[in-house]
Design a protein around this motif. Sequence first.
Motif, PDB file in Angstrom:
ATOM      1  N   PRO A 454      34.200  -1.296 -83.539  1.00  0.00           N
ATOM      2  CA  PRO A 454      34.888  -0.354 -84.412  1.00  0.00           C
ATOM      3  C   PRO A 454      34.021   0.700 -85.061  1.00  0.00           C
ATOM      4  N   GLY A 455      32.700   0.694 -84.864  1.00  0.00           N
ATOM      5  CA  GLY A 455      31.870   1.705 -85.499  1.00  0.00           C
ATOM      6  C   GLY A 455      31.532   1.409 -86.939  1.00  0.00           C
ATOM      7  N   VAL A 456      31.746   0.184 -87.388  1.00  0.00           N
ATOM      8  CA  VAL A 456      31.389  -0.220 -88.752  1.00  0.00           C
ATOM      9  C   VAL A 456      29.899  -0.569 -88.773  1.00  0.00           C
ATOM     10  N   PRO A 457      29.124   0.003 -89.684  1.00  0.00           N
ATOM     11  CA  PRO A 457      27.679  -0.203 -89.660  1.00  0.00           C
ATOM     12  C   PRO A 457      27.277  -1.660 -89.886  1.00  0.00           C
ATOM     13  N   VAL A 458      26.346  -2.115 -89.068  1.00  0.00           N
ATOM     14  CA  VAL A 458      25.662  -3.380 -89.315  1.00  0.00           C
ATOM     15  C   VAL A 458      24.388  -3.104 -90.098  1.00  0.00           C
ATOM     16  N   LEU A 459      23.754  -1.968 -89.795  1.00  0.00           N
ATOM     17  CA  LEU A 459      22.602  -1.503 -90.566  1.00  0.00           C
ATOM     18  C   LEU A 459      22.874  -0.083 -91.032  1.00  0.00           C
ATOM     19  N   ALA A 460      22.534   0.204 -92.282  1.00  0.00           N
ATOM     20  CA  ALA A 460      22.693   1.539 -92.838  1.00  0.00           C
ATOM     21  C   ALA A 460      21.332   2.028 -93.307  1.00  0.00           C
ATOM     22  N   PRO A 461      21.149   3.341 -93.399  1.00  0.00           N
ATOM     23  CA  PRO A 461      19.887   3.858 -93.947  1.00  0.00           C
ATOM     24  C   PRO A 461      19.606   3.263 -95.320  1.00  0.00           C
ATOM     25  N   GLY A 462      18.379   2.792 -95.496  1.00  0.00           N
ATOM     26  CA  GLY A 462      17.988   2.204 -96.768  1.00  0.00           C
ATOM     27  C   GLY A 462      18.115   0.699 -96.822  1.00  0.00           C
ATOM     28  N   GLU A 463      18.579   0.065 -95.737  1.00  0.00           N
ATOM     29  CA  GLU A 463      18.747  -1.387 -95.729  1.00  0.00           C
ATOM     30  C   GLU A 463      17.629  -2.082 -94.964  1.00  0.00           C
ATOM     31  N   VAL A 464      17.277  -3.247 -95.446  1.00  0.00           N
ATOM     32  CA  VAL A 464      16.251  -4.050 -94.791  1.00  0.00           C
ATOM     33  C   VAL A 464      16.803  -4.605 -93.482  1.00  0.00           C
ATOM     34  N   ILE A 465      16.029  -4.470 -92.425  1.00  0.00           N
ATOM     35  CA  ILE A 465      16.422  -5.016 -91.128  1.00  0.00           C
ATOM     36  C   ILE A 465      16.139  -6.513 -91.149  1.00  0.00           C
ATOM     37  N   SER A 466      17.191  -7.293 -91.216  1.00  0.00           N
ATOM     38  CA  SER A 466      17.035  -8.744 -91.245  1.00  0.00           C
ATOM     39  C   SER A 466      17.056  -9.296 -89.835  1.00  0.00           C
ATOM     40  N   ALA A 467      16.514 -10.500 -89.689  1.00  0.00           N
ATOM     41  CA  ALA A 467      16.573 -11.163 -88.376  1.00  0.00           C
ATOM     42  C   ALA A 467      18.019 -11.398 -87.976  1.00  0.00           C
ATOM     43  N   ALA A 468      18.855 -11.729 -88.948  1.00  0.00           N
ATOM     44  CA  ALA A 468      20.263 -11.983 -88.635  1.00  0.00           C
ATOM     45  C   ALA A 468      20.941 -10.733 -88.092  1.00  0.00           C
ATOM     46  N   ALA A 469      20.672  -9.581 -88.731  1.00  0.00           N
ATOM     47  CA  ALA A 469      21.284  -8.336 -88.266  1.00  0.00           C
ATOM     48  C   ALA A 469      20.785  -7.965 -86.875  1.00  0.00           C
ATOM     49  N   LEU A 470      19.498  -8.051 -86.655  1.00  0.00           N
ATOM     50  CA  LEU A 470      18.938  -7.696 -85.349  1.00  0.00           C
ATOM     51  C   LEU A 470      19.456  -8.629 -84.272  1.00  0.00           C
ATOM     52  N   ASN A 471      19.462  -9.942 -84.554  1.00  0.00           N
ATOM     53  CA  ASN A 471      19.952 -10.901 -83.564  1.00  0.00           C
ATOM     54  C   ASN A 471      21.424 -10.650 -83.236  1.00  0.00           C
ATOM     55  N   ALA A 472      22.209 -10.335 -84.248  1.00  0.00           N
ATOM     56  CA  ALA A 472      23.631 -10.093 -84.020  1.00  0.00           C
ATOM     57  C   ALA A 472      23.853  -8.848 -83.177  1.00  0.00           C
ATOM     58  N   LEU A 473      23.102  -7.788 -83.448  1.00  0.00           N
ATOM     59  CA  LEU A 473      23.215  -6.574 -82.651  1.00  0.00           C
ATOM     60  C   LEU A 473      22.786  -6.822 -81.211  1.00  0.00           C
ATOM     61  N   GLN A 474      21.678  -7.541 -81.035  1.00  0.00           N
ATOM     62  CA  GLN A 474      21.204  -7.830 -79.676  1.00  0.00           C
ATOM     63  C   GLN A 474      22.195  -8.713 -78.920  1.00  0.00           C
ATOM     64  N   ALA A 475      22.842  -9.642 -79.632  1.00  0.00           N
ATOM     65  CA  ALA A 475      23.845 -10.493 -78.997  1.00  0.00           C
ATOM     66  C   ALA A 475      25.052  -9.667 -78.555  1.00  0.00           C
ATOM     67  N   THR A 476      25.454  -8.707 -79.378  1.00  0.00           N
ATOM     68  CA  THR A 476      26.558  -7.818 -79.005  1.00  0.00           C
ATOM     69  C   THR A 476      26.207  -7.032 -77.750  1.00  0.00           C
TER      70      THR A 476
END
Length: 499
Positions: A454-476
């Motif tokens: 849907p284009g909803v941000p998982v990461l936005a400018p100014g946010e810390v890149i967490s392992a959970a966010a990166l793993n979730a994006l890579q899984a997608t």
Amino acid sequence: MNFVTPEPHDPRDPLGLASDAPLLDGWLRFRAAVDAGTTMPFTIPGHKQRTHLVGDVVRGDVPLYAGLDTMKQDGGLLVKAEQRAAAAWGVDWCRLSVAGATHANQAAVLALGRPGQDVVITRTLHRSLLLGIVLAGLRPVWVRPELDAATGLPGAVPVAAVEAALAAHPGACGVVLGDPSYIGTRSNITAHAAAAHAAGVPLVVDAAWAAHFGFSPAVPSHALTLGADALITSAHKTLPAWSQAALLLARTRRSGGLLDPDRLERGFDATHTTSPAGAILASTDAARALLQHHGADLIGRLVELVRDARERLAAVQGLAVVTDRPDGHPAGPLHVDPAKLVVLLAGTGAHGHAVEADLLAAGIPLEMADRDVLVPMVTLSDDKHSVTHLVDTLVAAIEKHRGEPRKAAPATAWTVEPATATDPRSAFFARHETVCAATAVGRVSVELIAPYPPGVPVLAPGEVISAAALNALQATLADGGRIAYASDPTLATMQVIAS
């Protein structure tokens, strides 16, 4: 210009909407004059409706200035159309955009506050709102919808969450919610408006997917009726208008609202084109007239088509659809746009991307498909034949790919918790560097990254890149999804604030 009046039953206007749509009337008159050879414009755009160079792709692209109206806007057609739209939605201010709800969202945000102020805003926002925050220099205070346990999809944004955010940030300049959500779930806008107004701030609602709300008893009232101060909606998402057609509507201080009409005007003009496409504007005007004159019947029929499709699909083993659940339901209440068809595949074991591929091969593109969820858009333009064909083809594809039932997994966009290090504007303009994704964890992102749709941000400018966010994006990505807006859509590298 020597315009020719179209015949009463012009095939370009089959329902006769031009009598109540000044921009549509201007478009019809211009096209008739060009076809009759009674006008030969020497103005920009230079193609002048002539198709001998690039073909029919330019046919119908009439400008607003020296097209629908004179270069000096002597006819005031745009003002008339915007006044009629404002009256249709029951407010005192409206502007028609040719840059989509993206532009309208950003204009609304620019009208809210001053750089450095907080704004209470839903995390499941469209990227345009986030970039509006960058433009305006606001600081987001995130509120999140409740995740529906039965479907894994976002439900309502709790009113208590907005009240708590406003209490914790008394200097906030407003509340911004997206309602209905991308998958049609709805919040209590009346209560949210009351909460915002109790804090002395306006409520802005991004209702991009709900241009049809309020024009039939078969669908909910629109947000302005429920107390919101501004509403953004896409005429092209649920109505038969050109792409990029949108409206920004508001109840301003002139009629008891909280928004400054002058700020709205400046915000709108600051981010809009000075060469608006007349065809887009005319289609918005026509869609508004269609709603007012025929909306009740057309929307009622649409809701019936979706209801029938839901019933057929719900009868398929393991298949489910998203529908309303009343208060007291064992799975909890859920309120859904009755014209939205959302199909849940987990119980069939079929993979959404495989089903989508079969539908594409059959000439049926969908609005959205991920592993567990499909969103086929049924609209006012559909009929029983087209919806029956969709359902038949969809069921056949699901049966072809049926497998072991699985538990629905909420999409990445709905589940990752943001960790804010700095405001989006500071990060957007910060000195940055590109690093390997493996070393990006713990760094601060300067870019917006989202699965699409849907284009909803998982990461936005100014946010810390967490392992959970990166793993979730890579899984997608590994599952066949698309990663949008990232500088590197393969996620091999990421852009972060330079150390």
